[in-house]
Enzyme design. Structure first.
Site, PDB file in Angstrom:
ATOM      1  N   LEU A 155      12.463   4.995 -10.531  1.00  0.00           N
ATOM      2  CA  LEU A 155      11.305   5.210  -9.675  1.00  0.00           C
ATOM      3  C   LEU A 155      10.686   3.838  -9.484  1.00  0.00           C
ATOM      4  CD1 LEU A 155       9.385   8.342 -11.034  1.00  0.00           C
ATOM      5  CD2 LEU A 155      10.618   8.145  -8.892  1.00  0.00           C
ATOM      6  N   ASP A 156      10.290   3.498  -8.258  1.00  0.00           N
ATOM      7  CA  ASP A 156       9.785   2.141  -8.068  1.00  0.00           C
ATOM      8  C   ASP A 156       8.437   1.941  -8.769  1.00  0.00           C
ATOM      9  OD1 ASP A 156       9.092   3.373  -4.987  1.00  0.00           O
ATOM     10  OD2 ASP A 156       7.502   2.264  -5.986  1.00  0.00           O
ATOM     11  N   TYR A 157       8.074   0.706  -8.910  1.00  0.00           N
ATOM     12  CA  TYR A 157       6.920   0.259  -9.702  1.00  0.00           C
ATOM     13  C   TYR A 157       5.651   1.048  -9.382  1.00  0.00           C
ATOM     14  CZ  TYR A 157       3.671  -3.195 -11.727  1.00  0.00           C
ATOM     15  OH  TYR A 157       2.698  -3.829 -12.461  1.00  0.00           O
ATOM     16  N   ASN A 158       5.399   1.287  -8.095  1.00  0.00           N
ATOM     17  CA  ASN A 158       4.153   1.929  -7.680  1.00  0.00           C
ATOM     18  C   ASN A 158       4.259   3.438  -7.510  1.00  0.00           C
ATOM     19  OD1 ASN A 158       2.508  -0.418  -7.540  1.00  0.00           O
ATOM     20  ND2 ASN A 158       3.578  -1.020  -5.673  1.00  0.00           N
ATOM     21  N   THR A 159       5.371   4.020  -7.934  1.00  0.00           N
ATOM     22  CA  THR A 159       5.560   5.463  -7.838  1.00  0.00           C
ATOM     23  C   THR A 159       5.489   6.084  -9.226  1.00  0.00           C
ATOM     24  OG1 THR A 159       6.953   5.239  -5.871  1.00  0.00           O
ATOM     25  CG2 THR A 159       7.123   7.305  -7.076  1.00  0.00           C
TER      26      THR A 159
END
Length: 239
Positions: free
Chosen positions: A101-105
């Site tokens: 999951l990407d950093y901001n998710t």
């Protein structure tokens, strides 16, 4: 007794197919003897090495984790940033995230030490569904929803069809809440899809991983999967 390539895959060294290639190339030894036969079976006391490096076998473990935003989906980070495994200090097994999951998710992500299971979950041909809740700028029209459902052209190719629902819209703030279901796992895929159709994401959460929900967990918490859940996930991946 288990097949040698399965043991190597479970140890997280390589996928089952890559493990077979390593065996055929003569890069695997069992009790000091080079093995090239794919049908070879090994027991718990056999000593296995790949390219001269011992394979450490652990009991497989499986966790569902509610990843907070601002955390990297990796087992380690050379810049010293917070990673998902930092939330598992009491777990002795060498676990790693299944996909990312990407950093901001925020939201649901699996962690395990079972490489074969991880590859099953991540391979797009198995179509393991992931459900996201996205807060976006603007309110998508029916035509935009149809575009997302049919697949969007991104720089790395057209996306597979998605399921999309508009859960709510705030006309005053010019935002909407969408539910998207996809089975691919491209980098920042949901964000890129929505940006491509003119609705940049303001906030994103993976609400569900296949049938696994975050119910009972708050950000930064995890729970082990039950044997039944692991069996169900495996069954979904091979059907």
């Amino acid at each position: 007794m288990e097949r040698l390539q399965k043991v190597i895959a479970k140890a997280g060294i390589a996928s089952r197919r890559k493990s077979e290639v390593l065996i055929q190339e003569g890069k695997v030894t069992v009790n000091g003897q080079t093995v090239t036969e794919l049908g070879t079976k090994v027991g718990p006391n056999d000593r296995i090495e790949v390219n001269g490096i011992p394979v450490e076998r652990e009991e497989p473990v499986y966790f569902l984790f509610y990843k907070p935003t601002g955390v990297i989906s990796a087992a380690s980070d050379d810049k010293g940033r917070t990673v998902v495994t930092d939330y598992f200090p009491m777990i002795k097994e060498r676990i790693f995230p299944v996909g990312r999951l990407d950093y901001n998710t925020s939201g649901a992500i699996l962690l395990t030490n079972d490489g074969e299971f991880a590859n099953l979950m991540m391979h797009p041909k198995h179509k393991i569904e992931k459900v996201y809740i996205a807060k976006v700028k603007g309110t998508p029209t029916k035509e935009t929803i149809r575009k997302l459902e049919k697949g969007v052209h991104l720089e790395d190719g057209k996306t597979a069809p998605a399921k999309v629902k508009v859960l709510s819209a705030d006309r005053a703030k010019n935002t909407a809440i969408l539910e998207l279901t996809i089975h691919e796992g491209r980098n920042r895929q949901v964000r890129r899809m929505l940006e491509q159709v003119g609705h940049p994401v303001e906030k994103l959460k993976r609400e569900r991983y296949s049938f696994l929900e975050l119910k009972g967990l708050t950000t930064g918490e995890f729970r082990p999967l039950t044997p039944k859940e692991v069996k169900q996930l495996r069954a979904l991946a091979v059907t």
